[in-house]
Write a protein that holds these residues in place. Structure first.
Motif, PDB file in Angstrom:
ATOM      1  N   ALA A  53      -2.307   7.162   0.714  1.00  0.00           N
ATOM      2  CA  ALA A  53      -3.759   7.058   0.866  1.00  0.00           C
ATOM      3  C   ALA A  53      -4.431   6.262  -0.253  1.00  0.00           C
ATOM      4  O   ALA A  53      -5.657   6.205  -0.321  1.00  0.00           O
ATOM      5  CB  ALA A  53      -4.368   8.461   0.933  1.00  0.00           C
ATOM      6  N   ASN A 109      -2.457   9.681  -8.525  1.00  0.00           N
ATOM      7  CA  ASN A 109      -2.952   9.138  -7.263  1.00  0.00           C
ATOM      8  C   ASN A 109      -2.602   9.997  -6.052  1.00  0.00           C
ATOM      9  O   ASN A 109      -2.781   9.567  -4.911  1.00  0.00           O
ATOM     10  CB  ASN A 109      -2.411   7.715  -7.067  1.00  0.00           C
ATOM     11  N   CYS A 149       0.862  -1.173   0.000  1.00  0.00           N
ATOM     12  CA  CYS A 149       0.000   0.000   0.000  1.00  0.00           C
ATOM     13  C   CYS A 149       0.903   1.229   0.000  1.00  0.00           C
ATOM     14  O   CYS A 149       1.990   1.202   0.584  1.00  0.00           O
ATOM     15  CB  CYS A 149      -0.887   0.008   1.237  1.00  0.00           C
ATOM     16  N   SER A 166      -5.758  -5.873   1.123  1.00  0.00           N
ATOM     17  CA  SER A 166      -6.396  -4.571   0.941  1.00  0.00           C
ATOM     18  C   SER A 166      -5.581  -3.478   1.619  1.00  0.00           C
ATOM     19  O   SER A 166      -4.723  -3.743   2.454  1.00  0.00           O
ATOM     20  CB  SER A 166      -7.822  -4.594   1.487  1.00  0.00           C
ATOM     21  N   CYS A 167      -5.877  -2.248   1.250  1.00  0.00           N
ATOM     22  CA  CYS A 167      -5.200  -1.089   1.819  1.00  0.00           C
ATOM     23  C   CYS A 167      -6.228  -0.200   2.498  1.00  0.00           C
ATOM     24  O   CYS A 167      -7.165   0.273   1.857  1.00  0.00           O
ATOM     25  CB  CYS A 167      -4.511  -0.282   0.719  1.00  0.00           C
ATOM     26  N   VAL A 168      -6.049   0.000   3.766  1.00  0.00           N
ATOM     27  CA  VAL A 168      -6.854   0.966   4.500  1.00  0.00           C
ATOM     28  C   VAL A 168      -5.954   2.180   4.663  1.00  0.00           C
ATOM     29  O   VAL A 168      -4.839   2.052   5.182  1.00  0.00           O
ATOM     30  CB  VAL A 168      -7.276   0.422   5.883  1.00  0.00           C
ATOM     31  N   PRO A 169      -6.398   3.350   4.175  1.00  0.00           N
ATOM     32  CA  PRO A 169      -5.524   4.528   4.268  1.00  0.00           C
ATOM     33  C   PRO A 169      -5.075   4.772   5.707  1.00  0.00           C
ATOM     34  O   PRO A 169      -5.843   4.600   6.648  1.00  0.00           O
ATOM     35  CB  PRO A 169      -6.411   5.671   3.774  1.00  0.00           C
ATOM     36  N   ASN A 218      -4.106  11.814   3.866  1.00  0.00           N
ATOM     37  CA  ASN A 218      -5.337  11.104   3.512  1.00  0.00           C
ATOM     38  C   ASN A 218      -6.145  11.978   2.565  1.00  0.00           C
ATOM     39  O   ASN A 218      -6.144  13.190   2.672  1.00  0.00           O
ATOM     40  CB  ASN A 218      -6.195  10.791   4.752  1.00  0.00           C
ATOM     41  N   GLU A 239      -6.142   3.345  -1.977  1.00  0.00           N
ATOM     42  CA  GLU A 239      -6.873   2.214  -1.414  1.00  0.00           C
ATOM     43  C   GLU A 239      -6.618   0.906  -2.162  1.00  0.00           C
ATOM     44  O   GLU A 239      -6.791  -0.168  -1.606  1.00  0.00           O
ATOM     45  CB  GLU A 239      -8.364   2.526  -1.361  1.00  0.00           C
ATOM     46  N   GLN A 240      -6.193   0.982  -3.409  1.00  0.00           N
ATOM     47  CA  GLN A 240      -5.916  -0.206  -4.226  1.00  0.00           C
ATOM     48  C   GLN A 240      -4.493  -0.698  -3.931  1.00  0.00           C
ATOM     49  O   GLN A 240      -3.546   0.062  -4.057  1.00  0.00           O
ATOM     50  CB  GLN A 240      -6.047   0.155  -5.705  1.00  0.00           C
TER      51      GLN A 240
END
Length: 170
Positions: free
Chosen positions: A39, A145, A36, A160-163, A169, A41-42
């Protein structure tokens, strides 16, 4: 003999002679992981360039790279800021991020392919800051991005990526 096998052998011999002429390191196998960045998310799927041979080869001779794909060069020690990257025999434009020990971005560049057959004519992109690792992705990825100085590269958790909370952010 099978025609496909003959073609493969001839292709390999041709590549090897061209690679020796250009001083292009041999093709390498790369492990992959998901990371990641800031910020976004992908998750990005990155190939890991950990060995000296993998780092020397990098993304040379690649004709494309997926939108959320890249290469992560990981070093076992701190690299000096005058030690940079070049685009000799690299066919696609790339964004590069130099990362500190905590994997925070200390410098970025957009690098263009060097069309010269003489590696001495290829620009070196040196960060001017010491670094521990480097991330390369398609040119324009950082701007598209919102990637900025200080953003951090981290391993994806459960794909997954959580910011990260706090700065940078969206």
């Amino acid at each position: 003999m099978n025609h496909r096998l003959i073609f493969t052998l001839v292709s390999m011999l041709s590549f090897n002679s061209v690679a020796q002429q250009w001083n292009v390191p041999e093709p390498q196998e790369f492990d992959k992981t998901h990371v990641c960045l800031g910020a976004i998310e992908q998750p990005l799927t990155v190939e890991l360039a950990d060995s000296q041979a993998q780092q020397a080869r990098g993304l040379m001779q690649r004709e494309s790279l997926g939108t959320y794909e890249g290469m992560w060069f990981r070093y076992g020690n701190e690299r000096p800021g005058y030690s940079g990257f070049w685009m000799y025999q690299t066919l696609i434009p790339l964004d590069i991020a130099y990362l500190d020990k905590n994997r925070r971005i200390v410098k970025t560049f957009t690098m263009r392919p060097c069309k010269s057959d003489d590696p001495g004519n290829c620009r070196s992109y040196s960060p001017g800051e010491n670094y521990w690792s480097v991330l390369e992705v398609n040119a324009g990825f950082f701007a598209e991005n919102g990637v900025r100085m200080g953003d951090r590269l981290r391993k994806a958790e459960s794909g997954s990526c959580v910011p990260e909370s706090g700065k940078n952010n969206k």
